[in-house]
Write a protein that holds these residues in place. Structure first.
Motif, PDB file in Angstrom:
ATOM      1  N   THR A  56       0.804  -1.227   0.000  1.00 34.86           N
ATOM      2  CA  THR A  56       0.000   0.000   0.000  1.00 34.86           C
ATOM      3  C   THR A  56       0.838   1.278   0.000  1.00 34.86           C
ATOM      4  O   THR A  56       0.281   2.370   0.019  1.00 34.86           O
ATOM      5  CB  THR A  56      -0.950   0.013   1.215  1.00 34.86           C
ATOM      6  N   LYS A 105      -3.215   6.493  -7.108  1.00 27.39           N
ATOM      7  CA  LYS A 105      -2.719   5.115  -7.187  1.00 27.39           C
ATOM      8  C   LYS A 105      -1.198   5.140  -7.282  1.00 27.39           C
ATOM      9  O   LYS A 105      -0.596   6.135  -7.649  1.00 27.39           O
ATOM     10  CB  LYS A 105      -3.301   4.405  -8.408  1.00 27.39           C
ATOM     11  N   GLU A 127       1.970   4.017  -9.269  1.00 26.76           N
ATOM     12  CA  GLU A 127       2.321   3.597 -10.625  1.00 26.76           C
ATOM     13  C   GLU A 127       3.795   3.216 -10.613  1.00 26.76           C
ATOM     14  O   GLU A 127       4.636   3.971 -10.144  1.00 26.76           O
ATOM     15  CB  GLU A 127       2.084   4.740 -11.611  1.00 26.76           C
ATOM     16  N   TYR A 187      -0.416  -0.368 -11.950  1.00 20.16           N
ATOM     17  CA  TYR A 187      -1.098   0.598 -11.102  1.00 20.16           C
ATOM     18  C   TYR A 187      -1.610  -0.188  -9.907  1.00 20.16           C
ATOM     19  O   TYR A 187      -2.227  -1.247 -10.071  1.00 20.16           O
ATOM     20  CB  TYR A 187      -2.261   1.262 -11.837  1.00 20.16           C
ATOM     21  N   ASN A 205      -3.710  -0.157  -6.147  1.00 12.57           N
ATOM     22  CA  ASN A 205      -4.656   0.483  -5.247  1.00 12.57           C
ATOM     23  C   ASN A 205      -3.973   0.698  -3.900  1.00 12.57           C
ATOM     24  O   ASN A 205      -3.476  -0.254  -3.299  1.00 12.57           O
ATOM     25  CB  ASN A 205      -5.891  -0.411  -5.091  1.00 12.57           C
ATOM     26  N   THR A 206      -3.945   1.940  -3.402  1.00  7.99           N
ATOM     27  CA  THR A 206      -3.241   2.239  -2.157  1.00  7.99           C
ATOM     28  C   THR A 206      -3.985   1.762  -0.915  1.00  7.99           C
ATOM     29  O   THR A 206      -3.401   1.703   0.161  1.00  7.99           O
ATOM     30  CB  THR A 206      -2.964   3.750  -2.023  1.00  7.99           C
ATOM     31  N   THR A 256      -4.412  -2.913  -9.984  1.00  8.58           N
ATOM     32  CA  THR A 256      -5.664  -2.594 -10.667  1.00  8.58           C
ATOM     33  C   THR A 256      -5.486  -2.569 -12.181  1.00  8.58           C
ATOM     34  O   THR A 256      -6.450  -2.756 -12.911  1.00  8.58           O
ATOM     35  CB  THR A 256      -6.214  -1.231 -10.200  1.00  8.58           C
TER      36      THR A 256
END
Length: 84
Positions: A29, A54, A56, A69, A71-72, A78
């Motif tokens: 994350t 997000k 990258e 990419y 999702n934090t 994603t």
């Protein structure tokens, strides 16, 4: 016999190269976690940054370039784009 044992040992010593990325992969994350996980999996991280909320990351492995990419909130990929 020794040669077979050595080959087996080398194969077991590098399990990270057997891992592949997919949209089911959880990388972390934070930027640091994502970079560390990709490196652990045998990828060379060229660039990692926050974009549109997000993470990258651009990477290279076995001569192939790609980007993910992440999702934090969940740490899950994603979007995955492999080039070459």
């Amino acid at each position: 016999m020794r040669k077979l044992a050595l080959i087996t040992l080398l194969a077991l010593a590098t399990p990270a190269f057997a891992e592949d990325l997919s949209t089911d992969t959880v990388l972390g994350t934070t930027l640091e976690q994502v970079q560390a996980k990709l490196t652990e999996m045998g990828y060379e991280v060229r660039k990692a940054e926050m974009e549109d909320g997000k993470i990258e990351a651009y990477f290279v492995k076995d001569g192939k370039m790609g980007e993910v990419y992440v999702n934090t909130e969940t740490g899950q990929i994603t979007k995955l784009d492999m080039k070459n």
